[in-house]
Design an enzyme around this catalytic site. Structure first.
Site, PDB file in Angstrom:
ATOM      1  N   GLN A 293     100.821 -11.660 -15.039  1.00 35.14           N
ATOM      2  CA  GLN A 293      99.857 -11.874 -14.013  1.00 35.14           C
ATOM      3  C   GLN A 293      99.045 -13.497 -14.721  1.00 35.14           C
ATOM      4  O   GLN A 293      98.053 -14.439 -13.947  1.00 35.14           O
ATOM      5  CB  GLN A 293      99.179 -11.192 -13.532  1.00 35.14           C
ATOM      6  CG  GLN A 293      99.803 -10.011 -12.798  1.00 35.14           C
ATOM      7  CD  GLN A 293     100.167 -10.510 -12.019  1.00 35.14           C
ATOM      8  OE1 GLN A 293     100.179 -11.196 -10.743  1.00 35.14           O
ATOM      9  NE2 GLN A 293     101.250  -9.391 -11.488  1.00 35.14           N
TER      10      GLN A 293
ATOM     11  N   THR B  96      89.130 -31.906  21.400  1.00 31.64           N
ATOM     12  CA  THR B  96      88.982 -33.435  21.726  1.00 31.64           C
ATOM     13  C   THR B  96      91.142 -33.765  21.568  1.00 31.64           C
ATOM     14  O   THR B  96      91.458 -35.382  21.392  1.00 31.64           O
ATOM     15  CB  THR B  96      88.607 -34.290  21.125  1.00 31.64           C
ATOM     16  OG1 THR B  96      88.465 -34.150  19.971  1.00 31.64           O
ATOM     17  CG2 THR B  96      87.038 -34.061  21.989  1.00 31.64           C
TER      18      THR B  96
ATOM     19  N   LYS C 204      91.990 -33.596  17.840  1.00 30.74           N
ATOM     20  CA  LYS C 204      91.548 -33.920  16.288  1.00 30.74           C
ATOM     21  C   LYS C 204      92.924 -33.645  15.397  1.00 30.74           C
ATOM     22  O   LYS C 204      93.518 -34.994  14.795  1.00 30.74           O
ATOM     23  CB  LYS C 204      90.543 -33.949  15.782  1.00 30.74           C
ATOM     24  CG  LYS C 204      89.206 -34.451  16.322  1.00 30.74           C
ATOM     25  CD  LYS C 204      87.665 -34.454  15.475  1.00 30.74           C
ATOM     26  CE  LYS C 204      87.524 -32.541  15.355  1.00 30.74           C
ATOM     27  NZ  LYS C 204      87.598 -32.046  16.598  1.00 30.74           N
TER      28      LYS C 204
ATOM     29  N   GLU D  87      71.094 -18.178  44.039  1.00 24.47           N
ATOM     30  CA  GLU D  87      71.703 -19.055  44.326  1.00 24.47           C
ATOM     31  C   GLU D  87      71.468 -20.550  45.814  1.00 24.47           C
ATOM     32  O   GLU D  87      71.826 -21.819  45.812  1.00 24.47           O
ATOM     33  CB  GLU D  87      72.847 -18.358  44.670  1.00 24.47           C
ATOM     34  CG  GLU D  87      73.611 -17.691  43.229  1.00 24.47           C
ATOM     35  CD  GLU D  87      73.794 -17.967  41.968  1.00 24.47           C
ATOM     36  OE1 GLU D  87      73.620 -19.434  41.633  1.00 24.47           O
ATOM     37  OE2 GLU D  87      73.041 -17.488  40.838  1.00 24.47           O
TER      38      GLU D  87
ATOM     39  N   HIS E  99      68.950 -23.060  44.384  1.00 25.56           N
ATOM     40  CA  HIS E  99      70.368 -24.303  43.391  1.00 25.56           C
ATOM     41  C   HIS E  99      70.623 -24.661  44.449  1.00 25.56           C
ATOM     42  O   HIS E  99      70.459 -26.232  44.271  1.00 25.56           O
ATOM     43  CB  HIS E  99      71.371 -23.509  42.799  1.00 25.56           C
ATOM     44  CG  HIS E  99      70.117 -22.781  41.549  1.00 25.56           C
ATOM     45  ND1 HIS E  99      69.159 -23.278  41.073  1.00 25.56           N
ATOM     46  CD2 HIS E  99      70.017 -21.120  41.551  1.00 25.56           C
ATOM     47  CE1 HIS E  99      68.460 -22.194  39.857  1.00 25.56           C
ATOM     48  NE2 HIS E  99      69.387 -21.195  39.914  1.00 25.56           N
TER      49      HIS E  99
END
Length: 661
Positions: A154, A226, A228, A445, A448
């Site tokens: 080893q 994205t 890369k 909601e 909003h």
């Protein structure tokens, strides 16, 4: 919950496992040896009441009427004249000694039994019992030699320990499918930059005649998802040269010096196969600034970075080896790593525009069945801010939805549902919602949505729902109609108005407030603080940046520094933030009071139908009647305290080039 889409925020191997198998085998061998030793001792031990001298005395006194002896194992069976029916057993420790001690008995036995060949044919034999007595010790010696050999192997050449400092780089398979520039869409300028490197590796003489030198390194920057890594794989596929891929975390180990050794080994492998490409994904794992955080100058990560700097541009010659690295954390990289001569070229891989998104969708749908009603251009228009990974996930989710509904092709409703699922999470239609919570969520909601409609700089409402989705009790989703790079002061002020619209609607209609607006208030406060301290939108404080964006104290250089403004300025900042929030709250209140009828219509429709899409919402706001809509009665203030409707999951902001707070 106000839900807008914005993605801008958005091997180390255990070496003990390598030796676990060896230790298990050794433990099994030791147990077997112990078992063999025990069995041999039991077989070689005389009976509890029988001794060798007692057995020999029986032979000397001619008390034995008959016996058998196994010359190999020394197993003796005999009967006595006093009782011929009972057999006695004894394991003879030394066969030769036993034959010699019983020689007189055997002669007398042969004279009485002339036809017997039992004793006349005896001849001296080797004593196997002596070797058997030493067999356990021989096995233990052999075991120790074998164990020493394994340990040395080893630690020596070819073993696992020798491979511990080797770089675990993955190479591009020569016979497998290769990724080319045709598989990369939505990054035309980035592909043009990388194609120059490919052309140099194919035709180096054309550049050498002009005295041009290829960049030593190319750093791919950009948000997650994205493309890369995909771009680096395409370079390897186009250049058709050896490609060594490794992650930045693969260099870091628990043992000192292993990281630097792996860097040396990686570059040695690449030099043997020039021209070649080394791709280091997530280089920020080893390329962080030196001298920051709590680590010292002899930190293992810094040693690895130092070796990487030397290999990229040191005394050694690395002609023909190009290093491509990818990261989304350029701000924490060491300046020495970014200088010319190491990473000469830095390419930003940003969010795709509408044309790029359409090209990405075309790549991801080329092997999928689409219904005639699907338009990739329309999908690209409604997915502003999506990365390539988001679009791939969207198409896959749409395909899963179509298969779940036993359709033969992907339809436009599948795309719509998949878009909302990617942004806000899956619906939880089985969740039990009380009437009070339903009423509270509907007006929250609706607040909003109505504020969004009357704030002209805000993106149009795409869908409003009070069905729990993900970790939110409801949502108002606005998707941008076009790509946006910057945000104005008015736009950010109106965004705060929209964020506070849910809390204001609760107070106006129900005369009660709940924890449902906690996340909206948090986001509004962060946005207001950024406007004052980062973007210089305060007329009183001026265009000055206050404080540092130092969210990771162990990585930044300001770990031991305090804020860069006084207590008086801190009080002024708090006052400006409070004034901005209060003004936005009053503006939201004025909008909802002036358009109370629209607030009630939207809330009533949500309580009846649980969701409304953008087109129906516009009709409702313009006073047009819907086919399934009835007159919406004005709901007076309720005396019943509504239950909590905590919104905890958000996808925030517009797509821009600034980091959202």
């Amino acid at each position: 919950m106000l839900c807008r889409y914005d993605r801008q925020k958005g091997k180390l191997m255990n070496q003990n496992n390598k030796f676990k198998g060896v230790f298990i085998y050794l433990a099994v061998i030791v147990l077997l040896v112990i078992g063999m030793v025990t069995m041999l001792q039991m077989s070689a031990t005389p009976g509890e009441h029988t001794t060798y001298s007692k057995v020999i005395s029986e032979f000397d006194n001619y008390n034995v009427s008959g016996y058998t002896l196994d010359l190999g194992s020394g197993e003796l069976q005999y009967t006595l004249k006093s009782d011929n029916t009972k057999k006695y057993k004894y394991s003879v420790p030394n066969v030769s000694l036993f034959l010699q001690d019983t020689q007189g008995y055997r002669k007398a036995y042969n004279e009485k039994n002339p036809d017997s060949q039992l004793v006349e044919d005896f001849y001296p034999v080797s004593d196997n019992s002596f070797l058997l007595s030493f067999l356990p010790y021989l096995l233990m010696v052999a075991l120790m030699i074998g164990f020493t050999f394994v340990i040395m192997r080893q630690a020596g050449g070819g073993g696992k320990m020798s491979q511990f400092s080797k770089a675990n780089a993955r190479t591009q398979p020569s016979n497998g499918p290769k990724i080319t520039f045709a598989d990369v869409a939505g990054a035309e300028e980035e592909k043009e930059e990388m194609s120059e490197i490919v052309d140099f590796m194919k035709n180096p003489r054309k550049y050498q005649e002009l005295g041009a030198k290829i960049p030593r390194g190319v750093l791919l920057l950009g948000p997650p998802g994205t493309g890369k890594t995909l771009l680096a794989k395409a370079v390897a596929g186009e250049a058709n040269v050896p490609f060594f891929s490794i992650s930045g975390s693969d260099f870091v180990e628990m043992f000192v010096g292993v990281g630097a050794s792996r860097v040396r080994d990686l570059f040695d492998q690449a030099k043997k196969h020039t021209p070649s490409i080394i791709f280091i994904d997530e280089i920020d794992a080893v390329g962080r600034q030196r001298g920051t955080g709590l680590g010292g100058g002899h930190d293992e990560r810094e040693q690895t970075l130092n070796q990487l700097l030397v290999e990229m541009d040191g005394f050694t010659d690395n002609q023909g080896v190009i290093v491509i690295a990818a990261t989304n954390r350029r701000d924490i990289l060491d300046p020495a790593l970014l200088r010319p001569g190491r990473f000469d070229r830095q390419i930003t891989v940003g969010y795709p525009d509408i044309k790029g998104r359409e090209a990405i969708l075309r790549v991801h749908t080329k092997n999928k069945k689409l219904a005639p009603d699907i338009s990739l251009a329309t999908i690209a228009k409604g997915t502003a801010g999506f990365t390539g990974a988001d679009l791939a996930n969207l198409v896959n989710e749409a395909a899963l939805l179509a298969a779940r509904n036993n359709r033969k092709a992907i339809t436009q409703p599948d795309i719509e549902e998949a878009t909302i699922k990617v942004v806000a999470g899956p619906e939880k239609k089985s969740k039990v919602v009380s009437e009070d919570e339903k009423r509270l969520t509907a007006f929250h909601e609706a607040g909003h949505a109505v504020c969004t409609f009357h704030c002209k700089t805000q993106d149009p409402v795409h869908q409003v729902s009070i069905i729990p989705r993900g970790m939110a009790g409801g949502y108002t989703m606005s998707l941008p109609e076009h790509d946006r790079s910057f945000r104005s002061k008015t736009q950010m002020e109106e965004e705060i108005i929209v964020l506070l619209g849910g809390r204001v609607a609760e107070k106006i209609v129900l005369d009660e407030i709940s924890t449902g607006a906690s996340n909206d208030i948090e986001r509004a406060t962060d946005l207001a603080r950024s406007m004052i301290t980062r973007y210089g939108f305060s007329e009183k404080l001026g265009p000055i940046v206050y404080g540092h964006d130092n969210s990771e104290v162990f990585l930044g250089r300001d770990y031991s520094q305090g804020r860069n403004y006084s207590e008086n300025v801190a009080a002024e900042i708090d006052g400006e933030i409070r004034e901005l929030i209060d003004t936005s709250y009053e503006n939201a209140k004025q909008i909802l009071l002036n358009h109370r009828d629209q607030l009630d219509k939207v809330a009533h429709y949500l309580m009846e139908h649980e969701k409304i899409d953008g087109d129906d919402f516009i009709k409702l706001m313009n006073g047009e009647s819907l086919d399934d809509n009835t007159a919406a009665p004005v709901i007076e203030n309720s005396d019943t305290a509504p239950a909590d409707c905590e919104d905890t999951a958000e996808v925030a902001g517009d797509n821009n080039n600034e980091t959202n707070e």
